[in-house]
Design an enzyme around this catalytic site. Structure first.
Site, short mmCIF file in Angstrom:
data_model
loop_
_atom_site.label_atom_id
_atom_site.label_comp_id
_atom_site.label_asym_id
_atom_site.label_seq_id
_atom_site.Cartn_x
_atom_site.Cartn_y
_atom_site.Cartn_z
N GLU A 276 -3.77 0.56 -2.01
CA GLU A 276 -4.40 -0.63 -2.52
C GLU A 276 -5.91 -0.41 -3.11
OE1 GLU A 276 -3.30 -0.50 0.64
OE2 GLU A 276 -1.80 -2.17 0.91
N HIS B 141 -2.94 -10.04 10.22
CA HIS B 141 -2.24 -10.43 9.34
C HIS B 141 -2.27 -11.94 9.45
CE1 HIS B 141 -0.34 -6.62 9.55
NE2 HIS B 141 0.50 -6.83 8.44
C1 LIG Z 1 -3.09 -1.75 4.20
C2 LIG Z 1 -1.65 -2.25 4.16
N1 LIG Z 1 -0.91 -2.43 2.88
C3 LIG Z 1 0.22 -3.08 3.03
C4 LIG Z 1 0.88 -3.38 4.40
C5 LIG Z 1 2.22 -3.98 4.40
N2 LIG Z 1 3.02 -2.98 4.98
C6 LIG Z 1 3.31 -3.12 6.32
S1 LIG Z 1 4.41 -1.88 6.80
C7 LIG Z 1 4.41 -1.15 5.07
C8 LIG Z 1 4.92 0.01 4.79
C9 LIG Z 1 4.58 1.14 5.49
O1 LIG Z 1 5.47 2.17 4.88
P1 LIG Z 1 5.23 3.57 5.77
O2 LIG Z 1 3.77 4.04 6.04
O3 LIG Z 1 6.19 4.57 5.15
O4 LIG Z 1 5.68 3.22 7.39
P2 LIG Z 1 7.28 2.72 7.82
O5 LIG Z 1 7.21 1.37 7.60
O6 LIG Z 1 8.30 3.34 6.75
O7 LIG Z 1 7.42 3.45 9.24
C10 LIG Z 1 3.55 -2.20 4.23
C11 LIG Z 1 3.50 -1.87 2.66
C12 LIG Z 1 -0.13 -3.20 5.45
N3 LIG Z 1 0.32 -3.64 6.57
N4 LIG Z 1 -1.18 -2.80 5.59
#
Ligand SMILES: Cc1ncc(C[n+]2csc(CCOP(=O)(O)OP(=O)(O)O)c2C)c(N)n1
Lengths: 332, 323
Positions: free
Chosen positions: B60, B129
């Site tokens: 972000e 959230h």
């Molecule tokens: C700072 C932030 N940006 C976006 C989100 C929304 N979000 C939650 S999980 C996720 C994906 C995370 O991907 P990854 O780090 O690969 O973890 P995975 O879900 O694959 O375990 C997103 C975009 C968030 N919770 N926090």
């Protein structure tokens, strides 16, 4: 074969326990099996409306937490993620308090205030799951600083996934930890997706382990579906950390067995690749390495018993008291 | 007129503005094929392609900072940050860059960027959230701040925000996406900086915005039956603030209650109350009151979450107390 397919080296290590004792194998198996059952049961509870909010299952990735947590001690810290049930269970959490938390009950780990995304256990040195992707990485780095300040012999194991590795705090923390030789193990669970965004679409270089040397620490890429490999690799990283040699980055490749969370069907996932990964189920791989099948069955029965007791416990637990909550709100 | 959901109205605004102006593009996480978690960007990638509908890496701070840069280079980026809770990650890009550039550069460097995001409690999503963080942006000179409550306003205000030459923080509410309302078929705008009297009344003024507008209208309707005439002013845009409409209503009814979901301490309500006191003290029949969220992080448990947020009953009670 797509580049997302499981690593080929996996096949040869399939049945070898590589000198790991049966005790450790069974400990890891308990973690993998309990996590698997836990996730499946939580999904049922969610569908029954007993669990709310977001639920991010760790299905398919269980061997990483199981192997890594078996390689650290009770006093070592872990830092978890939004997909954190497996980390929590593998670090020795009480399933009763976990289910109760996920059901929002007063008896849960966080008094029903946190839910699935925020389980924290001081007793288990679990510094918490986190709803902010990447936020745990500097927290882990700081916990390792704390260890140095207190002159203790402990390590911090931080789990995060490929998406989080895009955050600035990842690079900053890696540099920080390397510069100060902090006792931290960066466990990058590369499950190939951040929600629907595949790794190939968000990295210029998809070899994520290579970021380790770039910052001044080893970067080791392993098969994350093989608990033994995770265990052995983490073990050597722990030794390094305890010897004052600093941090290690481990990229453990794995794959989600479904969508990002319970309400995400995950239909953007390549079904063929998914099937290949499912054929290399971490549960089966680990089971195949354990000789004593009777012991395996015992572990399974015990985990199932604990889990059903945990669900009973949570269902019979009271909702948090609103009055108590209102009087406990701090004045700042 | 067509009946439309809030999220569909936003989606339509994006489609129309992107068709009209090739310099408008959207960027954020999982907004392309997936269409965003709340479906606001659904279908855009099919029509406009991956160059104008950018699924960014999960970063972000960088993609918001990059949007500032893209805006300086002559485009109109619409940044998508899934939860307002995550806007704290790119805060430098918002507060020190987007908000300041035009001023610092003596007017040369405009940042015509919109940052769309979403906040509020109500879905058991817990402390990271569910927040209402608008006061953070309200406090920063150089940012416009929009929080629509209806599909009509959502469309008209998003169009205005995209065409506007200053950075705008556009905060939607997670409980509003599926709400429906009338939206004209033809194109229109709702100008930034204009409040909307959603219901006229003479005994008391409710000043509110976003999801709480619905609660205020419910409370007003309940009290109408009791013979209390309640005016509901939906601020819609918090910056620029429509002081004229606020003061006119305050002077008319003499009694004002400010209702917002965000916690009370340091909330926008305090600032608006002070403004009313400074400007219209003599026309008031009593102190301005506030009905706001509790000063606490939002808990996961449903019953605990409920007590943190003003309910229709809380608003009714406050009105009865003041009239
Ligand atoms: C700072 C932030 N940006 C976006 C989100 C929304 N979000 C939650 S999980 C996720 C994906 C995370 O991907 P990854 O780090 O690969 O973890 P995975 O879900 O694959 O375990 C997103 C975009 C968030 N919770 N926090």
């Amino acid at each position: 074969m797509s580049k997302k397919s499981p690593p080929k080296s996996a096949a040869k290590s399939k049945t070898s326990s590589r000198g790991v004792t049966e005790k450790i194998l069974l400990q890891m198996y308990r973690s993998v099996y309990a996590t698997r059952q836990f996730e499946l049961k939580c999904m049922d509870l969610y569908r029954q409306g007993l669990v709310r909010g977001y639920l991010h299952p760790y299905l398919g990735e269980e061997a990483i937490a199981a192997g890594a947590c078996a390689a650290i001690g009770h006093d070592d810290f872990i830092v978890s993620t939004h997909r954190g049930h497996g980390h929590c269970i593998s670090k020795g959490a009480d399933l009763k308090l976990m289910v109760a938390e996920i059901m929002g009950r007063a008896t849960g780990y966080c008094k029903g205030r946190g839910g699935s995304m925020h389980i924290f256990s001081k007793e288990n040195h679990n510094l918490g799951a986190n709803g902010i992707v990447g936020a745990g990485i500097p927290i882990a780095t700081g916990a390792a600083m704390g260890i140095k300040v207190r002159k203790e012999k402990r390590v911090v194991l931080v789990f995060f996934s490929d998406g989080a590795a895009n955050q600035g705090v990842f690079g900053e923390s890696m540099n920080f930890a390397a510069a100060f030789e902090l006792p931290v193990i960066f466990m990058l669970e590369n499950n190939h997706y951040a929600v629907s965004t595949p790794v190939e679409c968000s990295f210029g270089n998809c070899d994520l382990a290579c970021k380790g040397p770039a910052f001044g620490m080893p970067g080791i890429c392993i098969d994350g579906n093989d608990a033994v490999e995770v265990y052995l690799t983490t073990k050597s990283a722990v030794e390094r950390a305890l010897n004052g040699e600093g941090p290690t980055l481990i990229e453990a490749k794995t794959y989600r067995h479904g969508g990002h969370h319970l309400n995400d069907p995950g239909d953007y996932m390549d079904q063929k690749v998914l099937a290949e990964w499912k054929a290399r189920d971490p549960l089966d791989i680990l089971r195949g390495k354990i000789r004593g099948k009777k012991k395996v069955k015992e572990v399974e029965d015990q985990a199932e018993l604990e889990l059903s007791e945990a669900i009973e416990f949570a269902k019979n637990s009271p909702q948090p008291s609103v009055d108590e909550f209102l009087t406990s709100i701090p004045n700042f | 007129m067509a009946e439309m959901m809030y999220r569909e109205a936003l989606n339509r605004a994006l489609f129309e503005e992107m068709r009209k102006d090739p310099l408008v593009f959207v960027l954020g996480e999982n907004i392309g094929e997936r269409g965003g978690s709340y479906k606001v960007t659904e279908g855009l990638i099919k029509e406009f392609g991956a160059e104008r509908v950018i699924d960014t890496p999960l970063a972000e701070a960088t993609f918001t900072g990059a949007a500032v840069g893209a805006a300086l280079a002559g485009t109109r980026p619409v940044v998508d940050i899934l939860f307002v809770d995550f806007t704290t990650v790119p805060m430098d890009a918002i507060v020190n860059q987007a908000a300041k550039y035009e001023f610092m550069s003596g007017g040369q460097g405009q940042v015509p960027m919109v940052l769309r995001t979403q906040g509020g409690a109500g879905n058991s999503l817990a402390a990271q959230h569910s927040q209402s963080l608008e006061a953070l942006f309200y406090h920063i000179p150089g940012l416009k701040l929009v929080m629509p409550s209806s599909p009509y306003d959502a469309y008209g205000l998003l169009v205005s925000a995209i065409r506007d030459d200053q950075p705008t923080i556009f905060i939607e509410h997670k409980l509003l996406y599926m709400t429906k309302g009338e939206v004209p078929e033809e194109e229109y705008v709702v100008p930034l900086g204009e409040a909307d009297v959603k219901k006229e009344g003479s005994d008391v003024t409710l000043l509110t915005y976003s999801y709480m507008t619905l609660k205020c209208l419910e409370a007003a309707e309940l009290l109408e039956k009791e013979g209390i005439s309640v005016e509901v002013v939906d601020l819609r845009t918090l910056k620029p603030l429509d002081e004229e409409t606020i003061l006119a209503s305050a002077r008319k009814t003499g009694r004002v209650i400010i209702v917002h979901e965000a916690c009370k301490r340091g909330g926008i309500g305090g600032d608006i109350a002070a403004m009313i006191m400074e400007e219209a003290y003599d026309d008031l029949d009593g102190p301005v009151m506030r009905v706001c969220g509790l000063d606490t992080p939002i808990p996961y448990n449903l019953e605990l979450e409920k007590v943190c947020i003003p309910t229709t009953e809380d608003i009714v009670e406050a009105i009865i107390k003041i009239t």
